[in-house]
Design a protein around this motif. Structure first.
Motif, PDB file in Angstrom:
ATOM      1  N   GLU A  62       0.838  -1.211   0.000  1.00 41.15           N
ATOM      2  CA  GLU A  62       0.000   0.000   0.000  1.00 41.15           C
ATOM      3  C   GLU A  62       0.868   1.255   0.000  1.00 41.15           C
ATOM      4  O   GLU A  62       0.570   2.223  -0.698  1.00 41.15           O
ATOM      5  N   PHE A 106      -4.225   1.337  -6.751  1.00 39.67           N
ATOM      6  CA  PHE A 106      -4.749   0.128  -6.128  1.00 39.67           C
ATOM      7  C   PHE A 106      -5.981  -0.333  -6.902  1.00 39.67           C
ATOM      8  O   PHE A 106      -6.911   0.439  -7.114  1.00 39.67           O
ATOM      9  N   GLN A 124      -9.406   0.167   0.029  1.00 37.62           N
ATOM     10  CA  GLN A 124      -9.456   1.453  -0.670  1.00 37.62           C
ATOM     11  C   GLN A 124      -9.213   2.593   0.303  1.00 37.62           C
ATOM     12  O   GLN A 124      -8.615   3.614  -0.054  1.00 37.62           O
ATOM     13  N   SER A 128      -5.562   2.658   1.031  1.00 39.95           N
ATOM     14  CA  SER A 128      -4.911   3.249  -0.140  1.00 39.95           C
ATOM     15  C   SER A 128      -4.963   4.772  -0.089  1.00 39.95           C
ATOM     16  O   SER A 128      -3.949   5.444  -0.309  1.00 39.95           O
ATOM     17  N   PRO A 175      -6.914   4.723  -5.616  1.00 34.02           N
ATOM     18  CA  PRO A 175      -7.734   3.543  -5.889  1.00 34.02           C
ATOM     19  C   PRO A 175      -8.471   3.629  -7.228  1.00 34.02           C
ATOM     20  O   PRO A 175      -8.950   4.697  -7.624  1.00 34.02           O
ATOM     21  N   VAL A 227     -11.616   1.605  -8.593  1.00 32.11           N
ATOM     22  CA  VAL A 227     -12.616   0.709  -8.014  1.00 32.11           C
ATOM     23  C   VAL A 227     -13.893   0.671  -8.843  1.00 32.11           C
ATOM     24  O   VAL A 227     -14.141   1.548  -9.671  1.00 32.11           O
TER      25      VAL A 227
END
Length: 195
Positions: free
Chosen positions: A100, A106, A119, A122, A129, A131
């Motif tokens: 991380e 991420f 998240q 992160s 992130p 996502v």
């Protein structure tokens, strides 16, 4: 490191690349995944996106275990591109935090995610992130808007590989603009997801 002094993140990135025996190139982004390797976590979307990530010249670092077909995929990707892919099969809390801290982005394209913690880790680590806009991921990640300079990550809606890949490319484009990237990181590190 902190939003005001990100030099420590560059050192974390260097150490992470060394730990995974990858060439130390600080300008190439690291896209990371730390997750259980299950259908819920969107591993099939990551599989679909992996070639595009490698073609873009980025690194991929993965930590996790679970479904054997997904474990085999990550290992075969590592075997295919050993200078771009780092894999740790299993779970290691300390390594998860080093990933991380050192990663640039991420990946978390979950099918469903009631809350999600990675998240938020992160965001705190200045790791941007990418996502799927579902559950807690949708609640905590705000799409980057380059005009207003708001947002702390990148998210997509429909559970489709092409939408995920679009967001990855958008993030890579933003990463190339160091000033914009620092703003996204700062926005994420300033986010308050506490009670």
């Amino acid at each position: 490191f902190s939003p005001d002094d990100m030099s420590g993140k560059a050192e974390c990135k260097r150490q992470l690349l060394e730990e995974f025996l990858l060439p130390v190139d600080p300008d190439r982004p690291i896209l990371a995944s730390i997750t259980r390797l299950t259908d819920q976590k969107g591993i099939d979307l990551m599989m679909a996106a992996a070639g595009d990530i490698l073609d873009a010249g980025a690194y991929i670092v993965s930590l996790g275990s679970g479904d054997k077909k997904y474990e085999r995929f990550w290992q075969s990707l590592r075997d295919y591109a050993p200078r771009q892919v780092g894999v740790f099969k299993g779970y290691n809390e300390s390594l998860a935090h080093r990933i991380e801290a050192g990663a640039d982005m991420f990946l978390m394209p979950s099918k469903f995610e009631p809350c999600g913690l990675n998240q938020m880790y992160s965001l705190r680590y200045g790791t941007v992130p990418i996502v799927r806009a579902v559950g807690g991921l949708d609640d905590t990640v705000e799409n980057w808007d380059s005009i207003s300079e708001t947002g702390n990550g990148f998210k997509f809606g429909p559970y489709r590989a092409d939408r995920f890949i679009e967001r990855i490319y958008e993030a890579l484009f933003a990463y190339a603009d160091k000033e914009a990237w620092r703003k996204i990181q700062h926005n994420g590190m300033a986010a308050d997801n506490s009670w």
